[in-house]
Design an enzyme around this catalytic site. Structure first.
Site, short mmCIF file in Angstrom:
data_model
loop_
_atom_site.label_atom_id
_atom_site.label_comp_id
_atom_site.label_asym_id
_atom_site.label_seq_id
_atom_site.Cartn_x
_atom_site.Cartn_y
_atom_site.Cartn_z
N LYS A 59 0.80 -1.23 0.00
CA LYS A 59 0.00 0.00 0.00
C LYS A 59 0.83 1.29 0.00
O LYS A 59 0.39 2.33 0.47
CB LYS A 59 -0.98 0.06 1.20
CG LYS A 59 -1.86 -1.14 1.38
CD LYS A 59 -2.47 -1.67 0.13
CE LYS A 59 -3.48 -0.79 -0.55
NZ LYS A 59 -3.90 -1.45 -1.84
N GLY A 74 2.39 2.26 -2.96
CA GLY A 74 2.55 2.67 -4.36
C GLY A 74 3.41 1.70 -5.13
O GLY A 74 3.93 2.03 -6.21
N THR A 75 3.55 0.49 -4.64
CA THR A 75 4.46 -0.47 -5.29
C THR A 75 3.96 -0.87 -6.68
O THR A 75 4.77 -1.10 -7.57
CB THR A 75 4.63 -1.73 -4.42
OG1 THR A 75 3.35 -2.32 -4.18
CG2 THR A 75 5.30 -1.43 -3.10
N TYR A 112 -12.06 6.75 -0.62
CA TYR A 112 -12.69 6.32 0.64
C TYR A 112 -12.66 7.51 1.61
O TYR A 112 -11.88 8.46 1.40
CB TYR A 112 -11.99 5.10 1.25
CG TYR A 112 -10.47 5.08 1.18
CD1 TYR A 112 -9.71 5.84 2.05
CD2 TYR A 112 -9.82 4.27 0.25
CE1 TYR A 112 -8.33 5.80 1.98
CE2 TYR A 112 -8.45 4.23 0.18
CZ TYR A 112 -7.71 4.99 1.04
OH TYR A 112 -6.34 4.97 0.98
N1 LIG Z 1 0.06 6.48 -9.99
C1 LIG Z 1 -0.66 5.86 -9.05
N2 LIG Z 1 -1.84 5.27 -9.36
C2 LIG Z 1 -2.55 4.63 -8.41
N3 LIG Z 1 -2.18 4.55 -7.12
C3 LIG Z 1 -1.02 5.10 -6.78
C4 LIG Z 1 -0.23 5.80 -7.72
N4 LIG Z 1 0.86 6.26 -7.06
C5 LIG Z 1 0.74 5.91 -5.78
N5 LIG Z 1 -0.39 5.20 -5.60
C6 LIG Z 1 -0.82 4.67 -4.32
O1 LIG Z 1 -0.59 3.27 -4.35
C7 LIG Z 1 -1.42 2.70 -3.36
C8 LIG Z 1 -1.49 1.21 -3.56
O2 LIG Z 1 -0.25 0.74 -3.18
P1 LIG Z 1 0.31 -0.62 -3.67
O3 LIG Z 1 0.27 -0.70 -5.14
O4 LIG Z 1 1.65 -0.77 -3.05
O5 LIG Z 1 -0.74 -1.64 -3.04
S1 LIG Z 1 -0.56 -3.23 -2.91
O6 LIG Z 1 0.18 -3.45 -1.70
O7 LIG Z 1 0.11 -3.71 -4.08
O8 LIG Z 1 -1.97 -3.70 -2.81
C9 LIG Z 1 -2.73 3.43 -3.51
O9 LIG Z 1 -3.36 3.42 -2.26
P2 LIG Z 1 -4.89 3.79 -2.06
O10 LIG Z 1 -4.99 5.24 -2.42
O11 LIG Z 1 -5.20 3.53 -0.64
O12 LIG Z 1 -5.69 2.92 -2.99
C10 LIG Z 1 -2.31 4.81 -4.00
O13 LIG Z 1 -2.43 5.82 -3.03
#
Ligand SMILES: Nc1ncnc2c1ncn2[C@@H]1O[C@H](COP(=O)(O)OS(=O)(=O)O)[C@@H](OP(=O)(O)O)[C@H]1O
Length: 731
Positions: free
Chosen positions: A460, A462-463, A683
């Site tokens: 969560k 941004g991976t 959310y």
């Molecule tokens: N470019 C872009 N597009 C979409 N989302 C982005 C981006 N950059 C950072 N993020 C943030 O990434 C969060 C999800 O993190 P992960 O991809 O590491 O989640 S996971 O662990 O693989 O499920 C996600 O968390 P949430 O906002 O809670 O959905 C985003 O805040």
């Protein structure tokens, strides 16, 4: 040691009943009758000594057995001996001066002395030299056991199995004749009197049966006439190394031939044990071997010298793969070609040195379970193996109280993993980092199919965005997707690790004609996985690591929202605040969710674990907020860290999408392709009381993180981290 430290140490030893083991360091000048400062003890230094004996009355002797004299000069000419003037001292070992003008009837000199603690309340054992002399190594073990009140004691039981590989394999004139087999049986019988249950364990390759001279073929027959007096295991029908078989069916067919041979000749086939020629296929693992072993022979236990590496031999360990126990195998100093004593490297003296207190003797002293490798040729010719094992067993019996026994391999395997349950889990290394391993690594496999960098998470942060943006790069390739876990392989944590290296490598495309390709994988759960850094480092010691950090409180909240959307009943039944405030007496599913929310955010703690395996130069920390707001700059920095040239210009490939509220990939049609709706969700904002609580919860972790970042040379502290800390101070 200065007075103050010395007093402190003495006080500690007295208070906690801690003993001291001391070694007299060699000095350049010879001292005669010098007093040890503060003790009624006198020393003479730089002496040559001979003929060591033990004090049978010493309470320290446990593993070591007294009664004999180790005749001859003791190693080195710089021995210290002790003369005491107080009843607190009792010699543990003595020796005589090795000097012509020294009268033979003079009383012996104490080379190791016990201080019972009657003088100053501290028990000690003092050694008059280092540990060059083999007997002193035993005495050290006994001293540790005695002074630790039995807490540091090795069991006295030792199990021994002697494997004889290559039965029926061998050039004419190097094989066993009838008289050799008779000698084998006679020695076995004598060893059985000393080692209950002992039988030579014969590993056969049926293809070469009767391939010797007429006399040697009678030797083959005689082995079979006495088939019940030995134990048997399958080596390999034609002695071919398993890693050379690309096709499991061929491997199985050859194994089946050896099994048929065994059946035709009355050789038992149920030992559940096998050894592969040159240990090939066992480690590094050739999955085909494990597969064929299971199908044809129902193998449950094997042994190898190669795990984790051949040398140092004392570090060889076991592991379990696909329910087959792999045990460490020991060498006794005899190899296929050591068949005549005059050609033994270093001559008879060297072999006897190994037996009489040297490497072979110590192998048995230190290992509760010993599986030795020998070859058929060691039992013909000068019959060096018979001499070696009978001698070392007698030497063990003469100088130690060890209880020797033997048992079939399956029992040894079970015993081994009872003793060392923590070894059951393998640790996969890189086969190309060890020349021997590379030689038994299939031609079709390459170590280029391993990632050069890992995006380790945490979840969560941004991976997925980073993974997607990296994949646009022409010189960077990610792993192939997994049918179960999508873009993440999740190898180093969880059950996938047990699937082995072949499985892991199958996710990485071979880089044809593009040797500069940067392979990587991202599995966001690696970050906080207890075992992951150790496992990752064992396989990828030179890999670079990328982690993304953002406010641990916000990360926890995002995780909670993620689990809700995935239909987690706990997340849907409890508010975020109830989850993070759940107590240790809460129902397990709630505690589990709480832990998954909170634990990954203890960043400093997890990073320290990674840094105990990898050097800081291998670690790159990305600020999650920066990745979100300015991914172009983030990716340029990352390329610099990875030293990728020429740098790829991301500015024309990423664009902010106001609808999504995040940066997205620019497509060929000049549109934007954003991450799916599970990333960057909408959310409600976190409740203020939850945020405040989490700030307090993470206070010590965040403070440790600031320190860590400074130690790593960070010039700026991320804004989110400052905010998390500042607000806490203010509230
Ligand atoms: N470019 C872009 N597009 C979409 N989302 C982005 C981006 N950059 C950072 N993020 C943030 O990434 C969060 C999800 O993190 P992960 O991809 O590491 O989640 S996971 O662990 O693989 O499920 C996600 O968390 P949430 O906002 O809670 O959905 C985003 O805040």
């Amino acid at each position: 040691m200065d007075k103050w430290n010395r007093e402190l140490l003495d006080k500690y030893c007295r208070e906690y009943s801690v003993g001291i083991v001391g070694f007299a360091p060699p000095g350049e000048e010879s001292l005669v009758g010098a007093q040890l400062k503060g003790f009624p003890l006198f020393i003479h230094t730089n002496l040559r000594l001979k003929d060591a004996q033990l004090n049978a009355a010493s309470p320290i002797l446990r593993l070591t057995r007294s009664g004999e004299t180790a005749w001859g000069p003791l190693p080195g000419g710089d021995w210290t001996i002790f003369q005491a003037n107080h009843s607190t001292y009792e010699p543990l070992a003595w020796a005589h001066r090795d000097s012509l003008d020294y009268p033979a009837n003079k009383s012996p000199l104490a080379t190791v002395i016990q201080d019972h603690g009657r003088y100053d309340g501290i028990q000690r054992v003092l050694f008059g030299s280092g540990l060059r002399f083999w007997l002193h190594k035993l005495l050290l073990l006994d001293s540790l056991s005695y002074l630790s009140h039995g807490q540091l004691s090795l069991s006295l039981n030792r199990m021994i199995l002697v494997d004889v590989d290559d039965i029926f394999v061998g050039e004419k004139s190097t094989r066993l004749r009838k008289d050799d087999v008779m000698a084998l049986l006679a020695t076995q019988q004598r060893i059985q009197a000393l080692v209950p249950g002992f039988k030579f364990n014969l590993g056969f390759s049926g293809k070469y049966f009767h391939h010797g001279t007429a006399e040697e073929n009678l030797g083959d027959d005689m082995l079979l006439e006495n088939v019940d007096r030995f134990t048997w295991f399958s080596h390999m029908w034609n002695h071919q190394q398993p890693h050379l078989y690309e096709n499991v069916t061929h491997l199985q067919l050859d194994m089946a031939l050896n099994k048929q041979f065994a059946k035709d000749h009355g050789i038992p086939t149920g030992s559940g044990y096998s050894v592969s020629p040159h240990h090939s296929g066992v480690y590094p693992v050739h999955e085909g071997l494990y597969e064929a072993w299971k199908r044809v022979w129902n193998i449950k236990v094997t042994s190898t010298e190669e795990y984790p590496h051949l040398r140092p031999a004392r570090l060889r360990r076991g592991f379990i793969h696909r329910n087959i126990m792999v045990l460490p195998r020991q060498t006794c100093g005899l190899f296929t070609h050591t068949i005549f004593i005059e050609r033994y490297p270093g001559g008879r003296e060297k072999l006897d040195e190994s037996i009489q207190g040297g490497e072979l003797f110590q192998t048995i002293v230190y290992n509760p379970i010993n599986i030795f490798m020998t070859h058929m040729s060691n039992y013909g010719n000068d019959r060096l193996a018979l001499y070696t094992f009978e001698s070392v067993i007698k030497f063990i019996q003469c100088w130690t109280n060890l209880r020797l026994s033997s048992a079939p391999p399956l029992q040894l395997g079970e015993r081994y993993f009872q003793l060392y349950p923590e070894e059951a889990d393998p640790v996969w290394g890189n086969p190309c980092d060890d020349q021997r391993h590379q030689k038994i690594w299939s031609r079709n496999k390459t170590c280029d199919q391993l990632p050069r960098f890992l995006v380790i998470g945490p979840q969560k942060t941004g991976t997925t965005a980073l993974y997607t943006f990296l994949s646009i790069h022409p010189a960077i390739s990610s792993n192939l997707p997994s049918p179960d876990t999508f873009e993440e392989i999740q190898f180093f944590n969880g059950k996938n690790y047990y699937k082995g290296l072949d499985w892991y490598m199958s996710f990485f495309p071979t880089a044809k004609n593009e040797s500069s390709r940067y392979l990587f994988e991202k599995s966001a759960t690696y970050f906080d996985g207890e075992l992951v850094p150790r496992r990752a480092h064992a396989l990828l010691p030179r890999a670079k690591l990328i982690t993304i950090l953002l406010s641990p409180a916000r990360r926890a909240y995002s995780w909670y929202q993620h689990t809700r959307v995935h239909g987690d009943p706990v997340a849907n039944n409890y508010s975020f605040h109830s989850v993070i405030t759940a107590s240790d007496s809460a129902p397990k599913p709630l505690r589990d969710l709480r832990n998954r929310c909170l634990n990954p955010g203890k960043y400093a703690q997890h990073l320290e674990r990674w840094l105990s395996f990898y050097v800081p130069q291998q670690l790159h920390i990305i600020d999650g907020e920066q990745l979100r707001q300015n991914p172009v700059e983030t990716l340029h920095e990352l390329q610099r860290f990875l030293k990728i040239t020429p740098a790829f210009n991301y500015s024309s490939h990423l664009r902010y999408d106001p609808k999504k509220g995040f940066f997205c990939q620019v497509t060929n049609e000049d549109r934007t392709k954003c991450l799916g709706k599970s990333k960057g969700r909408q959310y409600p904002p976190m409740e203020d009381r939850s945020y405040k609580l989490l700030q307090r919860y993470y206070l010590s972790h965040n403070t440790a993180l600031v320190k860590l970042l400074k130690r790593l040379g960070s010039r700026t502290i991320p804004q989110w981290l400052k905010e998390d800390l500042t607000d806490t101070v203010m509230t």
